[in-house]
Design a protein around this motif. Structure first.
Motif, PDB file in Angstrom:
ATOM      1  N   GLY A   1       0.817  -1.223   0.000  1.00 28.49           N
ATOM      2  CA  GLY A   1       0.000   0.000   0.000  1.00 28.49           C
ATOM      3  C   GLY A   1       0.837   1.253   0.000  1.00 28.49           C
ATOM      4  N   ASN A   2       2.139   1.103  -0.185  1.00 28.24           N
ATOM      5  CA  ASN A   2       3.021   2.266  -0.174  1.00 28.24           C
ATOM      6  C   ASN A   2       3.405   2.607  -1.608  1.00 28.24           C
ATOM      7  OD1 ASN A   2       4.982   4.173   0.184  1.00 28.24           O
ATOM      8  ND2 ASN A   2       6.496   2.767   1.029  1.00 28.24           N
ATOM      9  N   LEU A   3       2.854   3.710  -2.124  1.00 23.75           N
ATOM     10  CA  LEU A   3       3.141   4.075  -3.511  1.00 23.75           C
ATOM     11  C   LEU A   3       4.379   4.946  -3.609  1.00 23.75           C
ATOM     12  CD1 LEU A   3      -0.448   4.800  -4.852  1.00 23.75           C
ATOM     13  CD2 LEU A   3       0.939   2.783  -5.212  1.00 23.75           C
ATOM     14  N   GLY A   4       5.058   5.160  -2.508  1.00 30.04           N
ATOM     15  CA  GLY A   4       6.263   5.980  -2.534  1.00 30.04           C
ATOM     16  C   GLY A   4       5.936   7.457  -2.387  1.00 30.04           C
TER      17      GLY A   4
ATOM     18  N   PHE B   1       4.726   9.171  -8.745  1.00 30.44           N
ATOM     19  CA  PHE B   1       3.343   9.597  -8.920  1.00 30.44           C
ATOM     20  C   PHE B   1       2.759   9.057 -10.220  1.00 30.44           C
ATOM     21  CE2 PHE B   1      -0.108  12.275 -10.229  1.00 30.44           C
ATOM     22  CZ  PHE B   1      -0.846  12.336  -9.070  1.00 30.44           C
ATOM     23  N   MET B   2       3.535   9.201 -11.288  1.00 36.42           N
ATOM     24  CA  MET B   2       3.061   8.771 -12.603  1.00 36.42           C
ATOM     25  C   MET B   2       2.682   7.287 -12.587  1.00 36.42           C
ATOM     26  SD  MET B   2       5.361   9.329 -15.911  1.00 36.42           S
ATOM     27  CE  MET B   2       6.083   7.768 -16.279  1.00 36.42           C
ATOM     28  N   LEU B   3       3.584   6.456 -12.052  1.00 37.30           N
ATOM     29  CA  LEU B   3       3.329   5.014 -12.010  1.00 37.30           C
ATOM     30  C   LEU B   3       2.173   4.708 -11.076  1.00 37.30           C
ATOM     31  CD1 LEU B   3       6.998   3.749 -11.802  1.00 37.30           C
ATOM     32  CD2 LEU B   3       5.462   3.538 -13.736  1.00 37.30           C
ATOM     33  N   GLY B   4       2.231   5.306  -9.899  1.00 34.96           N
ATOM     34  CA  GLY B   4       1.212   5.016  -8.895  1.00 34.96           C
ATOM     35  C   GLY B   4      -0.170   5.335  -9.412  1.00 34.96           C
ATOM     36  N   PHE B   5      -0.293   6.488 -10.047  1.00 33.90           N
ATOM     37  CA  PHE B   5      -1.621   6.886 -10.491  1.00 33.90           C
ATOM     38  C   PHE B   5      -2.094   6.039 -11.674  1.00 33.90           C
ATOM     39  CE2 PHE B   5      -4.667   9.721 -12.630  1.00 33.90           C
ATOM     40  CZ  PHE B   5      -5.576   9.791 -11.600  1.00 33.90           C
ATOM     41  N   THR B   6      -1.170   5.680 -12.575  1.00 38.35           N
ATOM     42  CA  THR B   6      -1.569   4.828 -13.699  1.00 38.35           C
ATOM     43  C   THR B   6      -2.115   3.499 -13.184  1.00 38.35           C
ATOM     44  OG1 THR B   6       0.313   5.798 -14.849  1.00 38.35           O
ATOM     45  CG2 THR B   6      -0.818   4.003 -15.943  1.00 38.35           C
ATOM     46  N   ILE B   7      -1.405   2.927 -12.198  1.00 40.51           N
ATOM     47  CA  ILE B   7      -1.878   1.658 -11.636  1.00 40.51           C
ATOM     48  C   ILE B   7      -3.220   1.848 -10.943  1.00 40.51           C
ATOM     49  CG2 ILE B   7      -1.363  -0.132  -9.924  1.00 40.51           C
ATOM     50  CD1 ILE B   7       0.350  -0.313 -12.373  1.00 40.51           C
ATOM     51  N   PHE B   8      -3.361   2.993 -10.274  1.00 40.10           N
ATOM     52  CA  PHE B   8      -4.615   3.297  -9.585  1.00 40.10           C
ATOM     53  C   PHE B   8      -5.780   3.271 -10.580  1.00 40.10           C
ATOM     54  CE2 PHE B   8      -7.485   6.851  -8.221  1.00 40.10           C
ATOM     55  CZ  PHE B   8      -8.037   6.227  -7.120  1.00 40.10           C
TER      56      PHE B   8
END
Lengths: 307, 320
Positions: free
Chosen positions: B75-78, B287-294
């Motif tokens: 749950g840690n997106l960095g 952020f870019m990766l985290g949000f895309t996965i989201f």
């Protein structure tokens, strides 16, 4: 006495009667749809103007007439000029070539991949099907626009030559589009392969290759045509959105999308609407025309879908 | 049903792994990173190397992927590099701005689509039906950014009816009711464009589904009983026409929280889509990766939800 000498009367009078082929019925249905005919006319005009029009233009794509910059539409420049003194009308026609081309080629790529993989996975089922469908699952769950934007940024960072960018763009859009067609084709093939004419091909001992490409896929052509038409419209919109963000087709190559991005500069946006409004209208009418045609084709080619 | 749900949830896992690999691989293809994207002339080579070490940018790609994926499972997106905050926090800050617009759009487009769809089905081939059909096509063909620009030009600059962009008027510092009115004024144009975009296909859906229902025998029965036409249409027909549409609600899920990237930029709306676009420009990978996965997770959950709702709406097709 040889058998060949037996009198063979080949001139039996057969009453000539053209049977109503499915294509003829579809043609009749299509031409009955007035909106679609208007759409077809508009689209043909758009193609003609974009591909032939520039030949009659007195200007050149790389004409930078700084003396004539930012002129509003007048007798010399029918649609005015931009900040480099380039003729908007000419740029718009050339942009149309690019935008239409990207739409058509991207769709062609999607159709080739989508139809082939869809047919293979519907025909062979089992592991081929599982793998293909997993891949389509993944691509369909990818957020399209963000991925396109990221890829656009990658192209910019890799310093891809502006004139080569459109090829990458076609490829990327095509690669993100095929799963949707693949699903449709697969579903269709799954029902077709159980029908009797496939038993006949089995009895004739045809190869798998022949079964798929000569007997199964031709039966899905109506679906492919309808999907491809609507997909061209989608690809044109996608391309223009990306180019508007500066991540698709980039200057100096004109595209309808990157011409609209002139609106990002406040002065052009407020005072010089002739620079960015005409290309937007071109996108709009082209896409409306294609959608009208696609919908009429759907009604004409697929009686089951017509409601 | 429960077994089906569990199976579907398990199926999401390999898809997600595939998506995460693709997204990560694409981002790894980008030659620059956050440090080079900042374009800081004072950045010395040693300083840059040091920063890369801190952010973990110096490790090989495969290792970075596993570190990132492992953290994500917890749950840690960095931390977002440009916001200097955890990614989840940045998302929480902006996602609600996007949500209000998306939610208003959802409600409006469904209301308009139901009414337009029902009436154009009821009066099939009438002038109203023809106009609606043409409007549907235009709505489905709109390039969102162009219409957005056009509306700003017309209603904000020429007629001065609405603000040009942003979410609040700068320097007003309004509270309470005045604040709500201010935000509503800013919201109007972007919501209008988004509503136009989504109403087209929805109206078409309702029209088709209504046309199907209206021809059925029980509608004739209802008319034969002498019910008022309004009761027949809105009570008997509409209910059954609406049922299959419930599945569409599932597909709206990513749109509700995903933001509208291009429109938010056109209207300078401080939503998640705009932040996302910036994060790509800044090479803010976490952020870019985290949000895309989201968004991908939301899409998958939305598909699942719509399948479940399908079963709820129509017991005939309930899956075992």
């Amino acid at each position: 006495m040889s058998l060949a000498s037996a009198p063979l009367n080949t001139n039996v009078e057969v009453p000539k009667q053209k049977p109503d082929s499915p294509w003829r019925i579809a043609y009749r249905r299509f031409t009955r749809n007035r909106l679609a005919l208007i759409g077809l006319f508009v689209l043909i005009m758009m193609f003609l103007i974009c591909f032939i029009g520039p030949l009659f233009s007195p200007y050149n794509l790389y004409d930078y007439n700084l003396a004539d910059k930012n002129q509003s539409p007048n007798a010399r420049y029918w649609l005015g000029t931009d900040k480099f003194g380039r003729d908007i009308l000419l740029r718009m026609m050339l942009a149309g070539r690019i935008s239409l081309l990207v739409g058509v080629v991207a769709t062609t790529i999607a159709v080739v991949i989508g139809a082939t993989l869809g047919a293979l996975s519907g025909f062979y089922k089992k592991s081929v099907d599982t793998i293909t469908m997993r891949i389509t699952d993944i691509i369909m769950a990818l957020p399209t626009l963000p991925i396109l934007i990221i890829l656009g940024a990658v192209l910019s960072d890799l310093k891809v030559d502006p004139s080569h960018r459109i090829y990458f763009l076609m490829l990327i859009i095509g690669l993100l589009q095929w799963p949707y067609l693949s699903r449709l084709i697969r579903g269709q093939i799954l029902t077709l392969r159980e029908q009797e004419f496939m038993q006949a091909t089995e009895a004739l001992g045809l190869s798998d290759h022949r079964k798929i490409f000569r007997h199964l896929l031709p039966n899905t052509i109506p679906i492919i045509i309808v999907w491809a038409t609507l997909s061209v419209a989608g690809a044109i919109i996608t391309e223009s959105a990306l180019s508007f963000l500066g991540l698709g087709v980039v200057q100096p190559t004109p595209s309808w999308g990157n011409m609209i991005s002139a609106a990002n500069s406040l002065i052009d946006f407020r005072k010089r609407p002739w620079i960015w409004i005409p290309p937007g209208i071109c996108i709009l009418i082209t896409v409306v025309a294609i959608n009208l045609i696609g919908d009429a084709l759907r009604d004409a080619l697929d009686p089951k879908m017509k409601k | 049903m429960r077994q089906y749900m569990i199976r579907r949830l398990l199926q999401i896992i390999p898809t997600l792994i595939g998506i995460s690999i693709i997204v990560f691989a694409i981002s790894a293809m980008v030659p620059g990173d956050y440090i080079t994207a900042q374009n800081n002339p004072n950045m010395s080579k040693e300083k840059a190397a040091q920063l890369r070490q801190i952010y973990g940018l110096d490790k090989p790609v495969v290792e970075r992927y596993f570190v990132w994926a492992g953290n994500m499972l917890k749950g840690n997106l960095g931390d977002s590099l440009s916001h200097k905050q955890p990614v989840t926090k940045v998302m929480n800050n902006y996602v609600w701005n996007s949500f209000i617009i998306a939610f208003c759009t959802l409600v409006l487009s469904w209301l308009i689509a139901v009414f337009a769809g029902v009436f154009s089905a009821k009066f099939q081939y009438s002038l109203f039906d023809k106009i609606v059909t043409l409007l549907i096509f235009i709505c489905m063909s709109l390039p969102s950014f162009f219409i957005g620009l056009l509306l700003i030009k017309l209603f904000a600059l020429e007629f001065k009816m609405f603000p040009v962009g942003g979410m609040t008027t700068a320097g007003i510092n309004a509270h309470g009711w005045a604040h709500i009115v201010d935000v509503a004024k800013h919201m109007f144009l972007p919501t209008l464009v988004l509503t136009m975009l989504s109403t087209g296909s929805l109206t078409r859906y309702f029209r088709t589904s209504m046309l199907e229902v209206i021809r059925q025998d029980y509608i004739r029965t209802a008319r034969a009983k002498g019910l008022k036409e309004r009761t027949v249409i809105f009570k008997h027909a509409l209910r059954n026409a609406l049922l299959p549409a419930i599945t569409l609600l599932g597909f709206e899920l990513p749109a509700l929280f995903g933001g509208a990237i291009i429109l938010e930029r056109v209207f300078v709306w401080p939503g998640i889509g705009q932040v996302y676009l910036e994060s790509i420009n800044m090479r803010d990978y976490p952020f870019m990766l985290g949000f895309t996965i989201f968004i991908a997770v939301l899409t998958l959950l939305g598909n699942l939800l719509s399948d479940v709702l399908y079963g709820v709406a129509d017991p005939r097709i309930r899956l075992k």
